[in-house]
Scaffold this motif. Sequence first.
Motif, PDB file in Angstrom:
ATOM      1  N   LEU A 178       0.829  -1.211   0.000  1.00  0.00           N
ATOM      2  CA  LEU A 178       0.000   0.000   0.000  1.00  0.00           C
ATOM      3  C   LEU A 178       0.860   1.257   0.000  1.00  0.00           C
ATOM      4  O   LEU A 178       0.657   2.175  -0.806  1.00  0.00           O
ATOM      5  N   PHE A 179       1.838   1.292   0.908  1.00  0.00           N
ATOM      6  CA  PHE A 179       2.648   2.508   1.057  1.00  0.00           C
ATOM      7  C   PHE A 179       3.599   2.716  -0.122  1.00  0.00           C
ATOM      8  O   PHE A 179       3.801   3.840  -0.569  1.00  0.00           O
ATOM      9  N   GLN A 180       4.204   1.631  -0.617  1.00  0.00           N
ATOM     10  CA  GLN A 180       5.222   1.794  -1.651  1.00  0.00           C
ATOM     11  C   GLN A 180       4.634   1.794  -3.059  1.00  0.00           C
ATOM     12  O   GLN A 180       4.981   2.655  -3.880  1.00  0.00           O
ATOM     13  N   LEU A 181       3.770   0.845  -3.377  1.00  0.00           N
ATOM     14  CA  LEU A 181       3.268   0.725  -4.742  1.00  0.00           C
ATOM     15  C   LEU A 181       2.082   1.645  -5.011  1.00  0.00           C
ATOM     16  O   LEU A 181       1.929   2.135  -6.128  1.00  0.00           O
ATOM     17  N   CYS A 182       1.237   1.849  -4.010  1.00  0.00           N
ATOM     18  CA  CYS A 182       0.045   2.690  -4.219  1.00  0.00           C
ATOM     19  C   CYS A 182       0.298   4.152  -3.884  1.00  0.00           C
ATOM     20  O   CYS A 182      -0.198   5.050  -4.575  1.00  0.00           O
ATOM     21  N   PHE A 183       1.070   4.419  -2.819  1.00  0.00           N
ATOM     22  CA  PHE A 183       1.289   5.799  -2.373  1.00  0.00           C
ATOM     23  C   PHE A 183       2.632   6.361  -2.830  1.00  0.00           C
ATOM     24  O   PHE A 183       2.892   7.553  -2.667  1.00  0.00           O
ATOM     25  N   GLY A 184       3.527   5.504  -3.354  1.00  0.00           N
ATOM     26  CA  GLY A 184       4.792   5.976  -3.890  1.00  0.00           C
ATOM     27  C   GLY A 184       5.846   6.332  -2.858  1.00  0.00           C
ATOM     28  O   GLY A 184       6.799   7.057  -3.170  1.00  0.00           O
ATOM     29  N   PRO A 242      11.205   2.798   0.608  1.00  0.00           N
ATOM     30  CA  PRO A 242      11.192   1.765   1.658  1.00  0.00           C
ATOM     31  C   PRO A 242      11.416   2.305   3.061  1.00  0.00           C
ATOM     32  O   PRO A 242      10.788   1.834   4.018  1.00  0.00           O
ATOM     33  N   LEU A 243      12.295   3.311   3.195  1.00  0.00           N
ATOM     34  CA  LEU A 243      12.568   3.854   4.521  1.00  0.00           C
ATOM     35  C   LEU A 243      11.351   4.593   5.069  1.00  0.00           C
ATOM     36  O   LEU A 243      10.978   4.432   6.242  1.00  0.00           O
ATOM     37  N   GLU A 244      10.689   5.397   4.221  1.00  0.00           N
ATOM     38  CA  GLU A 244       9.489   6.129   4.656  1.00  0.00           C
ATOM     39  C   GLU A 244       8.374   5.157   5.036  1.00  0.00           C
ATOM     40  O   GLU A 244       7.706   5.331   6.063  1.00  0.00           O
TER      41      GLU A 244
END
Length: 454
Positions: free
Chosen positions: A276-282, A285-287
């Motif tokens: 969700l955070f990386q692929l959908c929200f861009g 990895p650290l964030e």
Amino acid sequence: MIIGCALFMELIDATAVLTALPQMARDFGEPSVRMNLVVSLYLLAVALFVPVSGWAADRFGPRRVFVSAIVLFTLASVACACSGSLLQLSLARMAQGAAGAMMVPVGQVILLRWSARENLLRAMSYLTIPALIGPVLGPPLGGLLVTLLSWHWIFLINVPIGLLGIALVVRYIPDYPGSRGRPLDVPGLLLSAVGLGGLVFGFEAFGHGLLARQWALLLIALGVLSAWLYVRHARRSAHPLIDFSLLRIPTFGVSFWGGNLMRIGSASQPFLLVLLFQLCFGLNPLEAGLLSFAGGAGAFLMKLLAVRIVSRFGFRRTLIGNAVLTGLTIIACGMFEVSTPYWIVVLVLFGSGIIRSLQFSTLGALTYADVPPEQSSRASSLSAMTIQLTMSLSVGIAAALLSLIMSLRGHASLEQSDVALVMVFGGVMCALSGLVFRRLSSSAGSAVYAGRSG
């Protein structure tokens, strides 16, 4: 806390390595897809060696096995860091998985024999913390080490932790003697190894696309067949490797079935949040890892409150109410959108960490509340085996559902609404586990917390 730190070391290593796979692929000159072997072979080794952990603890003594597992894990970590090819790294990771399979259940055996029954809930609340924050802290820590140093340090960081752990175990943990009474169930070991290996690796391969789907399904079918054959064997064996007769203990049986249903619904949450955070929200990895860490912070807070809450409401009401709350917080995470303020995301994840920490601390204590000390090693093996299986099953089901939903909705790339639907499924599964906990009596497990409400 010593046993919890060993668990923390294993979980950090298992999750931190995920962020290093692209760099490893470049160093080894391998396609990125083949690097999934580093994760899958580790899980396979865990599945193969968990069943024998209880017998080994009884036969050689839990402290000796625990120290040997930490030594092997530390040496395997050095071997991972020194690997010059994917083959060498894969073999070292299998050795790590074998050591990790022995560390966790044998550590629980020590905890069960050492802790007074009335302190079991407090002890389990400490042990739950690394189990919750390890998978959350691992990815950002791995990203930080890979960015600033290299992937080798993900493994080398285990060396000082392992050496400190060995010294603390030898100094502070009693050396319970082993016993030659129970022979090793070799047919049961072979059947359980094929069953668990087929199921864990099959679900892993199915969920992450490591094999063609027909081969992944064939592995799962082989695992189911071997598991069925093992159950038949166990009913006839005088000393089964995995003792299902423990399920006749009411508190152990309810915790077993309710806890497995809870994990199937919740164990895929870190996996889904990363997507969700990386692929959908861009987010990078650290964030994404720092946002997810809010759940781990909530686990720390619940350590201070778990005993008081269970003393006030009892196991039955705590587990039923918390199952519903766990389901609701998972569904709430599915409602995150790219425009959702970070403070709301952090607040929801923090609350989710508190609730899940209470649930698994409570479950951990209730599972062993009425298990006789002489059966603690077999109970720990059975519990650890099913935890490993249901966590793999949870991620496999979540990945398969995502693929199916995207196909039915015609989505070429993952969207927030796809992840939300899978989180709703997980939340419903967690809430349904409350129906299993209704089978508990109102006084179930009271010996674990009686007289400790102050």
